[in-house]
Scaffold this motif. Structure first.
Motif, short mmCIF file in Angstrom:
data_model
loop_
_atom_site.label_atom_id
_atom_site.label_comp_id
_atom_site.label_asym_id
_atom_site.label_seq_id
_atom_site.Cartn_x
_atom_site.Cartn_y
_atom_site.Cartn_z
N PRO A 86 72.77 -20.62 102.37
CA PRO A 86 73.57 -21.57 102.13
C PRO A 86 74.99 -21.31 102.53
O PRO A 86 75.32 -20.33 102.93
N GLN A 87 75.75 -22.54 102.68
CA GLN A 87 77.05 -22.43 102.99
C GLN A 87 78.19 -23.18 101.86
O GLN A 87 77.92 -24.02 101.48
N LEU A 88 79.40 -22.34 101.79
CA LEU A 88 80.31 -22.67 100.91
C LEU A 88 81.55 -22.66 101.67
O LEU A 88 82.12 -21.63 102.34
N PHE A 89 82.32 -23.97 101.67
CA PHE A 89 83.59 -24.08 102.40
C PHE A 89 84.77 -24.30 101.55
O PHE A 89 84.60 -25.29 100.93
N TRP A 90 85.75 -23.56 101.53
CA TRP A 90 86.78 -23.62 100.47
C TRP A 90 87.87 -24.53 101.21
O TRP A 90 88.20 -24.66 102.33
N ASN A 91 88.10 -25.57 100.36
CA ASN A 91 89.32 -26.55 100.78
C ASN A 91 90.88 -25.82 100.72
O ASN A 91 91.55 -25.68 99.64
N ALA A 92 91.31 -25.62 101.90
CA ALA A 92 92.77 -24.88 101.85
C ALA A 92 93.60 -25.94 101.76
O ALA A 92 94.83 -25.58 101.38
N GLY A 93 93.46 -27.21 101.88
CA GLY A 93 94.39 -28.33 101.67
C GLY A 93 94.64 -28.92 103.19
O GLY A 93 94.48 -28.44 104.09
N PRO A 94 95.11 -30.20 102.99
CA PRO A 94 95.21 -31.19 104.10
C PRO A 94 96.49 -30.78 105.01
O PRO A 94 96.56 -31.00 106.02
N GLN A 95 97.47 -29.98 104.57
CA GLN A 95 98.48 -29.28 105.32
C GLN A 95 98.14 -28.47 106.44
O GLN A 95 98.83 -28.19 107.06
N TYR A 96 96.85 -28.00 106.37
CA TYR A 96 96.40 -26.93 107.36
C TYR A 96 95.53 -27.83 108.38
O TYR A 96 94.63 -28.59 107.93
N SER A 97 95.48 -27.50 109.66
CA SER A 97 94.50 -28.06 110.51
C SER A 97 93.19 -27.64 110.53
O SER A 97 92.24 -28.38 110.55
N ALA A 98 92.96 -26.39 109.96
CA ALA A 98 91.48 -25.86 109.60
C ALA A 98 91.49 -25.96 108.06
O ALA A 98 91.56 -25.24 107.46
N GLU A 99 90.91 -27.15 107.81
CA GLU A 99 91.05 -27.58 106.44
C GLU A 99 90.03 -27.07 105.54
O GLU A 99 90.29 -26.53 104.33
N PHE A 100 88.73 -26.74 106.13
CA PHE A 100 87.90 -26.29 105.18
C PHE A 100 87.42 -24.73 105.99
O PHE A 100 87.25 -24.57 106.96
N LEU A 101 87.30 -23.69 105.09
CA LEU A 101 87.19 -22.32 105.53
C LEU A 101 86.06 -21.92 104.96
O LEU A 101 85.78 -22.05 103.59
N LYS A 102 85.24 -21.19 105.72
CA LYS A 102 83.86 -20.94 105.38
C LYS A 102 84.10 -19.45 104.51
O LYS A 102 84.69 -18.73 104.82
N CYS A 103 83.15 -19.61 103.39
CA CYS A 103 83.52 -18.25 102.56
C CYS A 103 82.48 -17.26 103.03
O CYS A 103 81.24 -17.67 103.14
N SER A 104 82.74 -16.33 103.10
CA SER A 104 81.88 -14.85 103.47
C SER A 104 81.16 -14.19 102.35
O SER A 104 81.68 -14.79 101.25
N GLU A 105 80.53 -13.38 102.52
CA GLU A 105 79.61 -12.59 101.43
C GLU A 105 80.62 -11.77 100.68
O GLU A 105 80.45 -11.65 99.35
#
Length: 633
Positions: A469-488
């Protein structure tokens, strides 16, 4: 009397030869003249060019060297720390022993790949979220009858432990090839009922407080015996105070038609087929007539979307989500379709729907191609006027993230621009969910992944049958990379363990304020993951109860907003999302470090509004609809 006409005398053979040779002789003369001219011009050009070159000033070689090729820059990730939120697999200790049966025996029939959904519901109104898991069955009718029940019910006893109450609640004898679940109180008696979509006729189970009773026949929602129903959901499309039922269908399928297709994985090894050779379908809309009866209004309400050229149904549907996309108080819905265009059905004031997927920008990808779309979810994930729609797609197709900057029904795919797309390209994604897993006030994104073919690695080295499964943390719209993939390191090993993921749902099973996850696996055991976050963020949860007259008892379609200063978070009360699945009905808001909420606003399904000043945090509020004036903003 004969009809004779005078004829011209025939020319002699010499005359004919001379006539034929004449043009050739002229061409030869012209050709020799042309060649002579070209030679003269070439010599003159050589002389002039040489003089010009010799008179040019000398240049330094470095000044005429080719510029180096500019390579694309690597995306700069936000300089922020992804929160560490450990997930613990508590499936066995919670007494969840469900094993999915796909019916596969080696024939490679397409339904065997699709898995089934799952749902959270509070069927006994004790304030704890119970679990429904859905099974398929053997293709052999005799073996199917001898096998386990196609539906399993688990009662939440508290502290995240469950008890199997399938038999007690009258569900042990049910046998069908189950696909999806829709939980809702269709008769407004305060007890949640369950609709099951199937390969074949569907089933409606009414909760009478003691058991679930099959009322499919009297309700009139069974559908066709040869239909393949998938995602389904309850909503009050005409705002008359009771829940109507929408059922999506996949393809026109039969075992014989599937077996006749020459699908091959490798050499003569049969593989699972694609949906392209099969005919499309229509969604079915059943209007609640009251008294436990429904009327099929599919055609008159605009569900019959056709290919205009050949007049056949288009849809090959898998995912379904409800939203008020234009903020007019009437619920619209989106349908994700497999290998054909996605649909957006706009509610025309409760009298029917208009399909506007192409006009709105969600029908295709940015290059104009249809994708293998599976699960879907929609939410205001940026805490502003925009609205996002996430769609899980086939392997080697990025997940989509369609965004509308306002409620104007115009979307663009932001998946590549904000960093989500590239991180999802390899996975084959089914269930998708927006949820705030760390309670920081921003909605994150979850994906359940898994391939169709157990031997896919033989032909595609980059692919695997079981996928994490994948989980993406929402860093916020102020960043160009808005969703960051969570590692183990951020989720823990239990979360990352691969499976053949299909349905997915969330609920706060232990009432500690954070959302836990339930994932189904095709032909595998279901997995229950407890959220063990320790961020110490605040939260608040609301369970809405409609009046059962002008608004449905479940308050499906209610819009809920909380305001903290200039920040506004919005949620829609609706359990239908993900893939074949249903989430809990109470709506949860993460608050981060905020210790106080300025106000809570509710627009009920009938359009009336209610506002509460400064509701207490870190607890769930049960709010019954009151008689209030309009003014929701």
């Amino acid at each position: 009397m004969s009809d004779r006409r005078p004829t011209k005398p025939k020319p002699s053979k010499k005359v004919i030869v001379d006539a034929l040779n004449e043009p050739e002789q002229e061409d030869a003369v012209i050709g020799r003249a042309l060649v002579g001219s070209l030679v003269v011009f070439a010599l003159l050009g050589l002389v002039v060019g040489s003089v010009y070159f010799l008179t040019l000033p000398k240049k330094n070689e470095e000044t005429i060297a080719a510029d180096p090729i500019a390579l694309p820059e690597r995306r700069e990730l936000p300089k922020v720390s992804v929160p560490i939120v450990k997930w613990t697999d508590i499936t066995r200790v919670a007494n969840i022993d469900f094993q999915h049966i796909s019916g596969a025996t080696g024939e490679k029939l397409l339904p065997e790949t699709m898995g089934s959904g799952c749902a959270f519901l509070d069927y006994d109104n004790d304030g704890l979220q119970d679990i429904v898991l859905l099974n398929s069955c053997s293709w052999d009718p005799v073996k199917a009858k001898e096998g386990p029940s196609s539906i399993r019910l688990y009662h939440n006893k508290g502290q995240a432990t469950f008890e199997d109450t399938t038999k007690v609640m009258g569900l042990a004898e049910l046998r069908f090839y189950g696909m999806g679940l829709a939980c809702g109180d269709f008769d407004n008696d305060g007890l949640v009922d369950v609709f099951v979509s199937c390969l074949g006729a569907d089933t409606l189970l009414r909760n009478d407080g003691k058991q679930f009773v099959d009322v499919t026949s009297t309700a009139g929602v069974g559908g066709a015996e040869d239909a393949w129903s998938v995602s389904c959901g309850w909503f009050d499309y005409d705002r008359d105070g009771d829940l109507d039922l929408l059922v999506c269908h996949y393809i026109q399928w039969s075992r014989e038609l599937d077996q006749a297709q020459h699908f091959r994985l490798l050499g003569n090894v049969r593989g699972y087929g694609r949906p392209q050779p099969f005919g499309g379908s229509y969604p079915s809309l059943f209007r609640n007539e009251g008294g436990g009866r429904f009327k099929d209004v599919s055609e008159s309400s605009g569900m019959h979307v056709m290919n205009n050229d050949i007049q056949v149904p288009i849809a090959k549907s898998l995912g379904l989500v409800f939203e008020d996309f234009d903020d007019d108080g009437y619920l619209d819905f989106m349908v994700s379709n497999d290998t054909v265009q996605n649909f957006l059905f706009r509610n025309r004031g409760g009298v029917g729907f208009e399909e506007i997927g192409t006009q709105s920008g969600i029908a295709f990808d940015s290059s104009g191609a249809a994708r293998g779309a599976m699960g879907i979810d929609a939410a205001a994930f940026r805490n502003d006027a925009s609205l996002g729609v996430a769609i899980g797609n086939f392997a080697n197709e990025m997940s989509a993230l369609y965004v509308s900057r306002s409620r104007n029904l115009q979307f663009y795919d932001a998946a590549v621009a904000n960093g989500l797309g590239p991180a999802t390209r390899l996975e084959l994604t089914f269930g998708v969910l927006f949820l705030d897993f760390d309670l920081d006030g921003r909605l994150d994104l979850f994906q359940a992944n898994g391939h169709l073919e157990s031997d896919i690695a033989l032909v595609q080295a980059s692919q695997h049958y079981e996928q994490s499964p994948q989980l993406f943390w929402n860093a916020g719209p102020q960043y160009s990379a808005e969703f960051l993939k969570c590692s183990e390191n951020e989720t823990g090993a239990d979360f990352q363990k691969p499976l053949v993921g299909r349905g997915a749902s969330y609920a706060d099973i232990d009432n500690d304020g954070d959302l836990d996850l339930l994932i189904t696996g095709c032909g595998q055991r279901a997995r229950l993951l407890r959220n063990d976050q320790e961020q110490k963020n605040h939260w608040v949860k609301f369970k809405l109860v409609g009046n059962g007259v002008s608004s449905n008892r479940d308050a499906v379609g209610a819009a809920v907003k909380i305001r903290v200063g200039n920040l506004v978070q919005r949620r829609l009360v609706s359990a239908t999302r993900s893939y074949l699945s249903q989430v809990e009905l109470p709506v949860l808001f993460g608050l981060g470090s905020t210790a106080e909420i300025d106000s809570l606003s509710i627009r009920w399904p009938d359009g009336t509004t209610q506002e509460i000043e400064k509701p207490a945090i870190d607890q769930m509020h049960v709010i019954n609809q009151a008689s209030v004036s309009s003014g929701f903003q």
